[in-house]
Motif scaffolding. Structure first.
Motif, PDB file in Angstrom:
ATOM      1  N   ARG A   1      10.638  -0.800 -14.375  1.00  0.00           N
ATOM      2  CA  ARG A   1      10.442  -0.727 -15.814  1.00  0.00           C
ATOM      3  C   ARG A   1       8.959  -0.532 -16.142  1.00  0.00           C
ATOM      4  NH1 ARG A   1      12.327  -5.324 -17.072  1.00  0.00           N
ATOM      5  NH2 ARG A   1      10.355  -6.429 -17.377  1.00  0.00           N
ATOM      6  N   GLU A   2       8.097  -1.270 -15.458  1.00  0.00           N
ATOM      7  CA  GLU A   2       6.656  -1.092 -15.664  1.00  0.00           C
ATOM      8  C   GLU A   2       6.209   0.309 -15.254  1.00  0.00           C
ATOM      9  OE1 GLU A   2       4.798  -4.163 -13.449  1.00  0.00           O
ATOM     10  OE2 GLU A   2       5.248  -5.753 -14.910  1.00  0.00           O
ATOM     11  N   ARG A   3       6.767   0.810 -14.160  1.00  0.00           N
ATOM     12  CA  ARG A   3       6.403   2.152 -13.709  1.00  0.00           C
ATOM     13  C   ARG A   3       6.815   3.203 -14.737  1.00  0.00           C
ATOM     14  NH1 ARG A   3       9.689   5.056  -9.043  1.00  0.00           N
ATOM     15  NH2 ARG A   3      11.065   5.138 -10.865  1.00  0.00           N
ATOM     16  N   ASP A   4       8.026   3.066 -15.278  1.00  0.00           N
ATOM     17  CA  ASP A   4       8.495   4.027 -16.279  1.00  0.00           C
ATOM     18  C   ASP A   4       7.645   3.960 -17.547  1.00  0.00           C
ATOM     19  OD1 ASP A   4      10.450   4.767 -14.509  1.00  0.00           O
ATOM     20  OD2 ASP A   4      12.012   3.505 -15.422  1.00  0.00           O
ATOM     21  N   GLU A   5       7.253   2.742 -17.939  1.00  0.00           N
ATOM     22  CA  GLU A   5       6.415   2.614 -19.131  1.00  0.00           C
ATOM     23  C   GLU A   5       5.051   3.276 -18.926  1.00  0.00           C
ATOM     24  OE1 GLU A   5       6.212  -1.528 -19.846  1.00  0.00           O
ATOM     25  OE2 GLU A   5       8.256  -1.673 -20.694  1.00  0.00           O
ATOM     26  N   ILE A   6       4.484   3.111 -17.734  1.00  0.00           N
ATOM     27  CA  ILE A   6       3.190   3.736 -17.439  1.00  0.00           C
ATOM     28  C   ILE A   6       3.313   5.258 -17.424  1.00  0.00           C
ATOM     29  CG2 ILE A   6       1.425   4.012 -15.658  1.00  0.00           C
ATOM     30  CD1 ILE A   6       1.847   1.109 -14.917  1.00  0.00           C
TER      31      ILE A   6
ATOM     32  N   ARG B   1       0.816  -1.215   0.000  1.00  0.00           N
ATOM     33  CA  ARG B   1       0.000   0.000   0.000  1.00  0.00           C
ATOM     34  C   ARG B   1       0.853   1.271   0.000  1.00  0.00           C
ATOM     35  NH1 ARG B   1      -5.370  -0.801   1.407  1.00  0.00           N
ATOM     36  NH2 ARG B   1      -5.970  -2.880   0.679  1.00  0.00           N
ATOM     37  N   LEU B   2       1.977   1.256   0.691  1.00  0.00           N
ATOM     38  CA  LEU B   2       2.733   2.483   0.924  1.00  0.00           C
ATOM     39  C   LEU B   2       3.988   2.614   0.063  1.00  0.00           C
ATOM     40  CD1 LEU B   2       2.495   2.527   4.838  1.00  0.00           C
ATOM     41  CD2 LEU B   2       1.004   3.681   3.190  1.00  0.00           C
ATOM     42  N   ALA B   3       4.749   1.543  -0.077  1.00  0.00           N
ATOM     43  CA  ALA B   3       6.042   1.635  -0.746  1.00  0.00           C
ATOM     44  C   ALA B   3       6.016   1.156  -2.191  1.00  0.00           C
ATOM     45  CB  ALA B   3       7.088   0.840   0.048  1.00  0.00           C
ATOM     46  N   PHE B   4       5.445  -0.010  -2.439  1.00  0.00           N
ATOM     47  CA  PHE B   4       5.467  -0.605  -3.770  1.00  0.00           C
ATOM     48  C   PHE B   4       4.065  -1.020  -4.196  1.00  0.00           C
ATOM     49  CE2 PHE B   4       9.544  -1.677  -1.703  1.00  0.00           C
ATOM     50  CZ  PHE B   4      10.392  -0.939  -2.514  1.00  0.00           C
ATOM     51  N   PRO B   5       3.194  -0.052  -4.473  1.00  0.00           N
ATOM     52  CA  PRO B   5       1.844  -0.414  -4.922  1.00  0.00           C
ATOM     53  C   PRO B   5       1.880  -1.047  -6.303  1.00  0.00           C
ATOM     54  CG  PRO B   5       2.194   1.944  -5.114  1.00  0.00           C
ATOM     55  CD  PRO B   5       3.399   1.401  -4.401  1.00  0.00           C
ATOM     56  N   ALA B   6       0.942  -1.930  -6.552  1.00  0.00           N
ATOM     57  CA  ALA B   6       0.875  -2.593  -7.855  1.00  0.00           C
ATOM     58  C   ALA B   6       0.449  -1.599  -8.922  1.00  0.00           C
ATOM     59  CB  ALA B   6      -0.088  -3.767  -7.797  1.00  0.00           C
ATOM     60  N   HIS B   7       0.995  -1.742 -10.128  1.00  0.00           N
ATOM     61  CA  HIS B   7       0.671  -0.837 -11.224  1.00  0.00           C
ATOM     62  C   HIS B   7      -0.662  -1.174 -11.865  1.00  0.00           C
ATOM     63  CE1 HIS B   7       4.575   0.858 -10.777  1.00  0.00           C
ATOM     64  NE2 HIS B   7       5.215  -0.204 -11.210  1.00  0.00           N
ATOM     65  N   GLY B   8      -1.098  -2.412 -11.679  1.00  0.00           N
ATOM     66  CA  GLY B   8      -2.377  -2.805 -12.262  1.00  0.00           C
ATOM     67  C   GLY B   8      -2.300  -3.204 -13.707  1.00  0.00           C
TER      68      GLY B   8
END
Length: 281
Positions: free
Chosen positions: A252-257, A91-98
């Motif tokens: 990598r997923e975060r940067d792509e989003i 919830r706080l540090a590494f939330p899922a990107h979905g």
């Protein structure tokens, strides 16, 4: 998943087929329809509805170990602490990107040599200690049962936690990678106590028979093999390979989003500016 996770495939997504129906005016309309073999209702609700047979067996093991009085209090509360910590991280540090589907959540895909390594870990860490505990019950060797039970209790909780988390898109790859790391580090300390019990606190009688000698050295060898395997697993696989790969995938997923969001905003702003330019003309 981790080194000793049982060979359980990821939970499949609901199968959806496409059926074609013909209307009176010869229009084709595609309508999603679930296959007939799928249960008509959703899961039974909550986590228990998604647990499979192997996970229910693990729950049974955990309940037996917890009620036996053979697991120390610290090891009993450790899974609760880990679960609360993982939820807080998700919830706080590494939330899922979905964006990650359930079927593609595997972090590390190894070769046949890695699969052999997993099989060895499952045998050394799960099957042989379970046989050792059951053999201790049959022989009346309470010392052997008490020595190996905490390790089996934590390992059962680790496998159960990994299997449940792998079926939930709520947890990102770093959170899922921390499950085997946290449990394995704790189990190394537990196995160290096991080593002390069978190598220092337990002595072989002078007039022992051959089967007693074999059982005595089987316990010693099994404890030493678990310590070597899981220490190697932490320092040579989980920390230098498994954990970095999970974080690399997550960022990598975060940067792509973020890049896609920026492109969408820029295209939206460009589309809004076009009508304004036409009015000015």
């Amino acid at each position: 998943m981790s080194d000793v996770t049982l060979a359980v495939a990821p939970r499949p997504e609901p199968n959806v087929t496409t059926t074609t129906t013909t209307t009176s005016d010869a229009k084709l309309e595609q309508k999603p329809q679930q296959r007939h073999h799928q249960p008509p209702q959703a899961a039974m609700g909550g986590v228990m509805g998604s647990l499979r047979v192997i996970e229910l067996q693990l729950v049974a093991f955990i309940m037996v170990f917890s009620a036996s009085g053979l697991v120390p209090l610290l090891d009993l509360i450790f899974p609760a602490f880990v679960s609360a910590y993982l939820i807080a991280l998700s919830r706080l540090a590494f939330p899922a990107h979905g964006t990650t589907t359930i079927g593609s959540q595997e972090i590390f895909q190894g070769s046949w040599l890695f699969r052999l390594y997993v099989v060895v870990g499952t045998t050394v860490g799960l099957f042989l200690p379970l046989a050792y505990v059951l053999g201790g019950f049959a022989r009346g060797d309470e010392h052997a049962v008490r020595s190996a039970t905490p390790h089996l209790f934590l390992l059962a909780f680790q496998i159960l936690t990994e299997n449940v988390i792998s079926g939930l898109s709520l947890f990102s790859s770093p959170v899922r990678a921390l499950v085997p790391l946290l449990y394995t580090v704790r189990r190394i300390f537990v196995i160290s106590d096991w080593i002390q019990d069978v190598w220092i606190n337990k002595a072989l009688p002078a007039n022992a028979q051959f089967k007693d000698i074999a059982w005595f050295w089987f316990g010693r060898g099994l404890a030493a093999a678990n310590l070597v395997y899981f220490s190697t697993n932490v320092f040579c696989f989980l920390i230098p390979q498994f954990l970095p790969k999970a974080f690399e995938r997550y960022f990598r997923e975060r940067d792509e989003i973020q890049a896609k969001t920026f492109e969408d905003k820029r295209s939206t702003a460009a589309n809004k500016s076009q009508p304004t330019d036409k009015k000015d003309d």
